[in-house]
Design a protein around this motif. Sequence first.
Motif, PDB file in Angstrom:
ATOM      1  N   ARG A 197     -25.746 -12.242  42.892  1.00 30.43           N
ATOM      2  CA  ARG A 197     -25.268 -11.861  41.683  1.00 30.43           C
ATOM      3  C   ARG A 197     -25.392 -12.825  40.380  1.00 30.43           C
ATOM      4  O   ARG A 197     -25.743 -12.127  39.237  1.00 30.43           O
ATOM      5  CB  ARG A 197     -23.534 -11.837  41.926  1.00 30.43           C
ATOM      6  CG  ARG A 197     -22.981 -11.048  42.976  1.00 30.43           C
ATOM      7  CD  ARG A 197     -21.558 -10.853  43.007  1.00 30.43           C
ATOM      8  NE  ARG A 197     -20.956 -11.810  43.604  1.00 30.43           N
ATOM      9  CZ  ARG A 197     -20.070 -13.003  43.245  1.00 30.43           C
ATOM     10  NH1 ARG A 197     -19.760 -12.981  41.796  1.00 30.43           N
ATOM     11  NH2 ARG A 197     -19.765 -13.688  43.895  1.00 30.43           N
ATOM     12  N   GLU A 202     -24.457 -10.888  36.673  1.00 25.85           N
ATOM     13  CA  GLU A 202     -23.285 -10.415  36.840  1.00 25.85           C
ATOM     14  C   GLU A 202     -22.239 -11.829  36.034  1.00 25.85           C
ATOM     15  O   GLU A 202     -22.159 -12.740  36.311  1.00 25.85           O
ATOM     16  CB  GLU A 202     -22.925 -10.332  38.381  1.00 25.85           C
ATOM     17  CG  GLU A 202     -21.549  -9.883  38.366  1.00 25.85           C
ATOM     18  CD  GLU A 202     -20.934  -9.552  39.860  1.00 25.85           C
ATOM     19  OE1 GLU A 202     -20.133 -10.009  40.500  1.00 25.85           O
ATOM     20  OE2 GLU A 202     -22.011  -8.989  40.704  1.00 25.85           O
ATOM     21  N   ALA A 205     -20.384 -14.951  37.583  1.00 21.82           N
ATOM     22  CA  ALA A 205     -21.151 -15.343  38.866  1.00 21.82           C
ATOM     23  C   ALA A 205     -21.628 -16.748  38.679  1.00 21.82           C
ATOM     24  O   ALA A 205     -21.536 -17.714  39.718  1.00 21.82           O
ATOM     25  CB  ALA A 205     -22.149 -14.322  39.315  1.00 21.82           C
TER      26      ALA A 205
END
Length: 482
Positions: A197, A202, A205
């Motif tokens: 991630r 993301e 993350a």
Amino acid sequence: MTDRVLRLLRTRPDLAALAAFPFNFDVDRAYHVEDVHLASGASLEPVAGDDTGGTYFLCGGSAVLHASSEGDAVLIADNVSEALEMLVRLPWYCENISGDLDEEQLRAAVDAGDAEAREEFAPELDAQRAALLTGLGLPDRPLTELVALMEAAVDRTEPDHLLLNSAELGAYRLTDESRRRPLRDVVLAPGRDVLTRVRADEPGALDEALADPVLRAGVVRAAQYDRRDADLPLLRLLLARETSERTEWYTERWIAAMLVALHGEVEDLPLVRAATDGQAAGAEGARDWARARDADRYGRDPEPESAFTWIELARAQGRIEHSRVALIRLLDDAGPADAELLGRLSESLERLGDHAQAARAQFLFLSLQDTDRDRAAAAHVLARLERRKGDLAAARRALERARTAVGTVPQWHRHGLGRLITEQHLELALAAAEAGDAPLARETMAHGRELLSAIARQHAKALGELSTRAKWAVAALGRDPG
């Protein structure tokens, strides 16, 4: 609350007879060939048997575990209803049943088994199956769904349903060892997930990867085995956080330093040196250090890594049963000369709070010691473990071995070993008094007093509070009638 199908089998002799023959689930044989229990401590109730000496157990009041008389065990269903549906519609005599088959192939495999069963021992098989399915109110779901449920249950056998022989504490084998998921993959999964991630940018993350020291350790390990040049900014952040916090995951700090140093960037040298206590000098020197360390200790392949790495990471992640299963399996496989392994197993099992298994490992470890000093040291640890597991008589025997061994050790009373052995005598006297075992309490306290008078004054003083508590606890038992 009793499972509906199990209640029917216990109250309807006609249905119970059909389940017993030809489907081999006999509620009149609800006993096993030996005393067993679950390593997790969950409840275990035998509810039926088969004609080979195997037993079906309810685990935790619902899940169904089958244990053979030969030492194999496997979870087969989440409840008795599912278990009976599997046993009736995918009976024991059918071969080559697996999730690799489609519905048509599964039906063909069952039909072939049924044909042989009708010819050899169950001519009324179709009527018997129909009567049992109807009487128990079991559904007619696709066989592929049943096989999927069965295989999912098998995969959940460990860690929560590990079956132990109660007398010797050895574990039953997993019926299909190939279905065991390696502990390494279990504990690396969170780190691998976060690493994926972070690489995908993301939101949140990166903060997640940096915040938790246990998760950071997993991310570092994941990055070690799946290296990407683009990970350098992340590795710098991980290393900086590990260096500033100096958590117990020091090995992962060194791995992160190695991964950063392998890039050979001059700007990283201060951070690498701070993380490694100045071992790397200059950018090229840091890279050479990292390459040597990588080749000697770490590398890209997780296979050579010690099993204790994954066991300790599992414990830190709160996966206590995963750790316990791995340690018990290692203990079962330990050879007659694996003293170092046995000692480490004893320590790790005690850290988990499994004093029974720790005592088992320590007993074997004690048997392998070559000197009286080592025997005395191992025996006093065994005494502590036996006491903590509740076997005070075994603790007494261990302390007797410790006294016998330490008597030949020069100046034993002046060193910490004398204090440790004395401390265990006082602890056992206190435990025996609290258990109401007056003879054991008085005997052990008498030995404790002798040891207190023999060990160095500073050691006796340090044990003063414990000695007083033990003395008063024993005195409260009243006068010895003898």
